[in-house]
Structures are given as structure tokens and as C-alpha cells.
Write an enzyme that holds these catalytic residues in place. Sequence first.
Site, mmCIF file in Angstrom:
data_model
loop_
_atom_site.group_PDB
_atom_site.id
_atom_site.type_symbol
_atom_site.label_atom_id
_atom_site.label_comp_id
_atom_site.label_asym_id
_atom_site.label_seq_id
_atom_site.Cartn_x
_atom_site.Cartn_y
_atom_site.Cartn_z
ATOM 1 N N GLU A 1 -59.112 -6.470 19.888
ATOM 2 C CA GLU A 1 -59.100 -6.666 18.384
ATOM 3 C C GLU A 1 -57.643 -6.952 17.900
ATOM 4 O O GLU A 1 -57.423 -8.033 17.057
ATOM 5 C CB GLU A 1 -59.454 -5.377 17.582
ATOM 6 N N ASN B 1 -56.480 -10.653 16.434
ATOM 7 C CA ASN B 1 -55.888 -10.725 15.201
ATOM 8 C C ASN B 1 -54.506 -11.274 15.144
ATOM 9 O O ASN B 1 -54.243 -12.284 14.216
ATOM 10 C CB ASN B 1 -55.739 -9.453 14.421
ATOM 11 N N ARG C 1 -66.190 -14.036 11.019
ATOM 12 C CA ARG C 1 -65.681 -12.725 11.298
ATOM 13 C C ARG C 1 -66.368 -11.997 10.210
ATOM 14 O O ARG C 1 -66.661 -12.063 9.172
ATOM 15 C CB ARG C 1 -63.969 -13.047 10.967
HETATM 16 N N1 LIG Z 1 -51.931 -9.535 13.151
HETATM 17 C C1 LIG Z 1 -52.327 -9.871 11.819
HETATM 18 N N2 LIG Z 1 -51.341 -10.911 10.961
HETATM 19 C C2 LIG Z 1 -51.699 -11.220 9.784
HETATM 20 N N3 LIG Z 1 -53.033 -10.842 9.158
HETATM 21 C C3 LIG Z 1 -53.643 -9.903 9.981
HETATM 22 C C4 LIG Z 1 -53.413 -9.712 11.403
HETATM 23 N N4 LIG Z 1 -54.348 -8.712 11.568
HETATM 24 C C5 LIG Z 1 -55.201 -8.588 10.548
HETATM 25 N N5 LIG Z 1 -54.696 -9.297 9.511
HETATM 26 C C6 LIG Z 1 -55.700 -9.148 8.354
HETATM 27 O O1 LIG Z 1 -56.296 -8.065 8.248
HETATM 28 C C7 LIG Z 1 -57.848 -8.736 7.812
HETATM 29 C C8 LIG Z 1 -58.846 -7.677 8.513
HETATM 30 O O2 LIG Z 1 -58.615 -7.621 10.082
HETATM 31 P P1 LIG Z 1 -60.012 -7.115 10.755
HETATM 32 O O3 LIG Z 1 -59.450 -7.415 12.099
HETATM 33 O O4 LIG Z 1 -60.330 -5.932 10.390
HETATM 34 O O5 LIG Z 1 -60.860 -8.233 10.359
HETATM 35 P P2 LIG Z 1 -61.057 -9.792 10.776
HETATM 36 O O6 LIG Z 1 -60.335 -9.967 11.786
HETATM 37 O O7 LIG Z 1 -61.023 -10.755 9.479
HETATM 38 O O8 LIG Z 1 -62.697 -9.946 11.220
HETATM 39 P P3 LIG Z 1 -63.078 -9.328 12.759
HETATM 40 O O9 LIG Z 1 -61.886 -8.650 13.690
HETATM 41 O O10 LIG Z 1 -64.379 -8.462 12.430
HETATM 42 O O11 LIG Z 1 -63.315 -10.625 13.400
HETATM 43 C C9 LIG Z 1 -57.934 -10.222 8.421
HETATM 44 O O12 LIG Z 1 -58.724 -10.713 7.786
HETATM 45 C C10 LIG Z 1 -56.569 -10.556 8.122
HETATM 46 O O13 LIG Z 1 -56.494 -11.152 6.933
HETATM 47 MG MG LIG Z 2 -60.113 -8.907 13.578
#
Ligand SMILES: Nc1ncnc2c1ncn2[C@@H]1O[C@H](COP(=O)(O)OP(=O)(O)OP(=O)(O)O)[C@@H](O)[C@H]1O
Ligand SMILES: [Mg+2]
Lengths: 142, 109
Positions: A49, A53, A108
Site C-alpha cells: 500500500e 501510494n 482506486r
Molecule cells: N505518498 C503519497 N503522496 C501523495 N499523496 C498521497 C500519498 N499516499 C496517499 N496519498 C493521498 O491519500 C489518498 C488516500 O490514499 P489511500 O491509499 O488510502 O487510497 P488510494 O491510494 O487513493 O486508493 P487505493 O489505495 O484504495 O487504491 C490518495 O488518494 C492520495 O491523495
Molecule cells: Mg493507495
Amino acid sequence: MKKSENSMKIYLPSLSVNEGVARSAVAVFVAQLNPTIEEISDIKCAVSEAVTNAIVHGYKYSQGVIYIGVKYYSDRTVVIEIKDKGCGIENVAEAMTPLFTTDTSGERSGMGFAVMSTFMDKLDVYSKKGEGVRILMVKKLG
Amino acid sequence: MEKLRFNYENEVLTLKIIGDIDHHSAVSVREQSDSLIFEKRPTIVLFDLSAVEFMDSSGLGLILGRFTLSEEIGAEFKIIKPARSVLRILELAGIERLIKIEGDNNEEK
Ligand SMILES: Nc1ncnc2c1ncn2[C@@H]1O[C@H](COP(=O)(O)OP(=O)(O)OP(=O)(O)O)[C@@H](O)[C@H]1O
Ligand SMILES: [Mg+2]
């Protein structure tokens, strides 16, 4: 802070193929502690995860470096740190809300942080807009 | 690496995913699944997860996307045979409230 028993540092370019490399490397390292299948699967998922991200949101598919640090202590506590120097998160609390996503492709689910916090015992997210993200996760093995 | 095997019989399209599902592998699974769904126009889509040992939240997005597409063409969408580790993340996301999950695959590997 007491000294860790063993530690590992990895730097990987932000290529999606490295999602599997990162979680497998961490799993092999943590396997020294003879974790249960469930514990290993939780850790692999949380690492996947955080690294995904960094690639998808942090660097938005541009080139960058992902830093992964893993340590364990004699009491079987595993500490995992994952950092990127990407775009960062303006509102961390909002980003961590289950189902919250800034993704617009519809592919996502916004469940990444929920997975990390459920599968690990502790999750801390440090970020400022423009300054990347630092994830600190702790799991205490049985 | 082969990521998907399919079977089409009596209007039932079975999509068997092979190996880990993460953001990296989801791309090709998505493309292959969607073109098969469009081409075959099934009445039932079975998403077979029996050969998947690892899945993260990218898999949730993948599944929800194929579920939505199946609904759009009027097909019923079901998940079959998830391993225990995969079932845990499906349950964490409350997928079973939306999508039927049938059969288990819980012999430990
Ligand atoms: N490393 C990062 N850099 C910048 N923004 C981030 C980062 N990690 C998370 N985010 C932000 O936080 C939000 C939520 O992250 P999360 O992993 O919970 O969901 P997602 O990545 O959008 O979907 P999924 O993980 O279910 O595919 C992301 O949509 C993004 O906007
Ligand atoms: Mg994610």
C-alpha cells in the site's frame, strides 16, 4: 531507544514492478522472526500500500526514489518506514479517511490507509505539501 | 507472465486471475477482463480468485471497476474462491455488501 536486533535499508526507483520487489524483500527479512502466515501477509499488504501510494500519488508515475527501512527488536517488534520525496499530502487526516481518494480514474478504492492501519498495530503518517510523505508502521509479532 | 485465464460457456464468463494482484498487475488484468466482457457479453461474470495469494487495495479497485462494468451490460458479477488472506481484505472493505462471494479456498499455502 533500545538498539534494534537487525535492520535493512532499501532504495528503489518508483517503478510499479518494484511494488512486488519491496513487499517480498520485507517479507524475507521479517521471516527471520518466524512470523505466522497471517502476520507476513499483513506486513506484505501494508508495504504494498505504502509503496504503491508513493508511485501513484507521490511521484505521479514520474521518476523518484522510494526509501524503505525495516528494523526488528528482541521483543519481536517490527518497525517499517517508507518515504518518498513526491508531492506530499496537504491534509493527512482527510487522506486517511476510508474511501477518500484523489484518484479520478475510478480504479482506486481509497482503502490503502485503512488497510495499513488495520493490518499493522500502529500507523503514523507525516507529510507536508510539496515535501513528500513518511510512513511509520509498527507490528508486534506474537 | 500470464495473469488471466478465461472460460466462456453457457453465457457464463469465468475470469481466473493468476498470481499477485497489485497496482502493477492490475493494469493488464483490467484490460484483458474488460475486452472479454465487451466481446462475450455474458449474463454472469465469475471473478475466480483461487489462484491469487496476494491482493492489496489495488485489487479492490480492480474488482469494483469490473463489477460496475458488468452491471452496465446487465451481467451478474460474483467473486469465487478467494483465499483467506484475500477474503480478509475484501471483508475489510465491506465488498460482500455489494458483491456475492462464493466458495472458499482456505487450505493454507
Ligand atoms: N505518498 C503519497 N503522496 C501523495 N499523496 C498521497 C500519498 N499516499 C496517499 N496519498 C493521498 O491519500 C489518498 C488516500 O490514499 P489511500 O491509499 O488510502 O487510497 P488510494 O491510494 O487513493 O486508493 P487505493 O489505495 O484504495 O487504491 C490518495 O488518494 C492520495 O491523495
Ligand atoms: Mg493507495
